[in-house]
Enzyme design. Sequence first.
Site, PDB file in Angstrom:
ATOM      1  N   GLU A 120       0.834  -1.198   0.000  1.00 19.39           N
ATOM      2  CA  GLU A 120       0.000   0.000   0.000  1.00 19.39           C
ATOM      3  C   GLU A 120       0.869   1.248   0.000  1.00 19.39           C
ATOM      4  O   GLU A 120       0.475   2.289  -0.523  1.00 19.39           O
ATOM      5  CB  GLU A 120      -0.948   0.001   1.202  1.00 19.39           C
TER       6      GLU A 120
ATOM      7  N   HIS B 239       6.360 -26.882   3.964  1.00 20.07           N
ATOM      8  CA  HIS B 239       5.497 -27.960   3.486  1.00 20.07           C
ATOM      9  C   HIS B 239       4.410 -27.430   2.554  1.00 20.07           C
ATOM     10  O   HIS B 239       3.424 -28.137   2.287  1.00 20.07           O
ATOM     11  CB  HIS B 239       4.885 -28.696   4.674  1.00 20.07           C
TER      12      HIS B 239
ATOM     13  N   LYS C 194     -13.786   1.565  -4.068  1.00 21.58           N
ATOM     14  CA  LYS C 194     -14.785   1.994  -3.078  1.00 21.58           C
ATOM     15  C   LYS C 194     -15.937   2.736  -3.749  1.00 21.58           C
ATOM     16  O   LYS C 194     -17.117   2.517  -3.441  1.00 21.58           O
ATOM     17  CB  LYS C 194     -14.141   2.915  -2.043  1.00 21.58           C
TER      18      LYS C 194
END
Length: 540
Positions: free
Chosen positions: A350, A381, A503
Amino acid sequence: MTLNSLPVWPALQAHYEEIRDAHLRDWFAPANDRAPTRAERFTFEGGGLAADFSKNRLTDATLALLVRLAREAGVEARRDAMFAGETVNPTEGRAALHTALRANAPDAPFQAQVAAERAKMARFADAVRSGAWTGYTGKRIRHVVNIGIGGSDLGPKMVVHALHHVATPDIATHFVSNVDGADLARVLERIDPEETLAIIVSKTFTTLETMTNARSLRDWFVANGCPEGALAKHFVGVSANPAEVVKFGIAEANVFEMWDWVGGRYSLWSAVGLSIMIAIGPERFDELLAGARDMDEHFRTAPLERNLPVLQGLVGIWYRNFFGAQSYLVAPYSEALHYLPSYLQQLEMESNGKSARIDGAFVDYPTSAVTWGEPGTNGQHAFFQMLHQGPTLVPIDFIAVLTPEHPLASHHPKLLANCFAQSEALMLGRTLDEARKIAGPAKPELAPHLTFPGNRPTTTLLVDALTPRTLGALIALYEHKVLVQAAVWNINPFDQWGVELGKILGKVVEADLTAAQVDPAKHDSSTSALIARARKALGE
């Protein structure tokens, strides 16, 4: 300023061409690795941390050129401007003074406001921890629910989890961020309204996800017996917009202030960290601040050649802008640091995921790498196969805590052994001749599958013990690394305009999901089709 116009850039390009095919295995060979050893030359300390850069694809000449790059790009000037409270966030006309939150110096900016707010936090935290602050039926608080998103969630959640071993056992801390109702619903299953305190954290107090969850939580309190007039015993707000907090219905006395000169992803040191202070207590919160202050001082005063945030930032640029690395991995070999990678995702991407330079021109070079990670040994793993044998270069930050914070001490040598062995294996690799010997004459066709190219770069950060102070230093190290890279790339790490467009369109789409009629020409055909399917499923 463009990056490739700096005087040092051609020298760095030429140096890259010179060493790009060199193998770390050869640099560590006994014939080449004489005293002072490579590890001795490339291990540096600061702020209570140690960083071993020796398994990176660089030489003394590389570091000298990268430090010259930092100087020519104005890293020191950008650093000093930030600490002085200058407007280093020009697109929003703001300072970036998260360092002032932990400065503890009378001449630092805004110290009166910072001290007053922290004292208010401490009084409140002590009251909750001691049982003096009770719920509406007189029961002490046993659950704290922090509702926020982004910087209002990731930092506090990461720290509370990391410092669980020094947190009070009397209060459980829960974090709710996602607007998906499942996030809040799962927390509601585990809490009692008579014993729960909600901390609503939003800089504007208008954030969609946060306010949706806050309203639902408030409704849940009332539906489960809490009189509306008693909600003040159960709700506090943290915001830079106190009027909006009061408008929501939180008592003015229960409002804690943050400021617009602190960015969300840098805000855990402020009242945004109230959940941290309740969990670990004001004294340990002060230790967290002290650790960050240690790293601030190191960043301000250490020579660039031995400055941990500077070196970390420059090494990242070396791989991003010369080797073309698309991502980098953070692998803390500490379950306590489980949420550090997700916290760093926001901090790094960001901040530096930008294409526009400070002067408004567009960059013609890569900026932020994709940041990702998982604690060891779990990651071994899952994705370490790709790191060892895949064709993609992924630089790695290993983080090792040398002493355990838990009573199961016999586990710890195994954990550390895995961390150190992975860095060694990634560096050394295994040649085809070595693989043939392992495969043997019976299965020569297996040899290519047993080879490891090696030469995979790693940095190992060492922490003696995970304490509030060392955690504070570790977080500040990455904060300052971000600033170093932003200065070199000539971008603004303190805004986040990239989150805005989604947004805006989200509000339009939300209205269309519940509208009586939707104009299909309002959106592209894909989005219109998605809305139509969702409306059908929702019964609209």
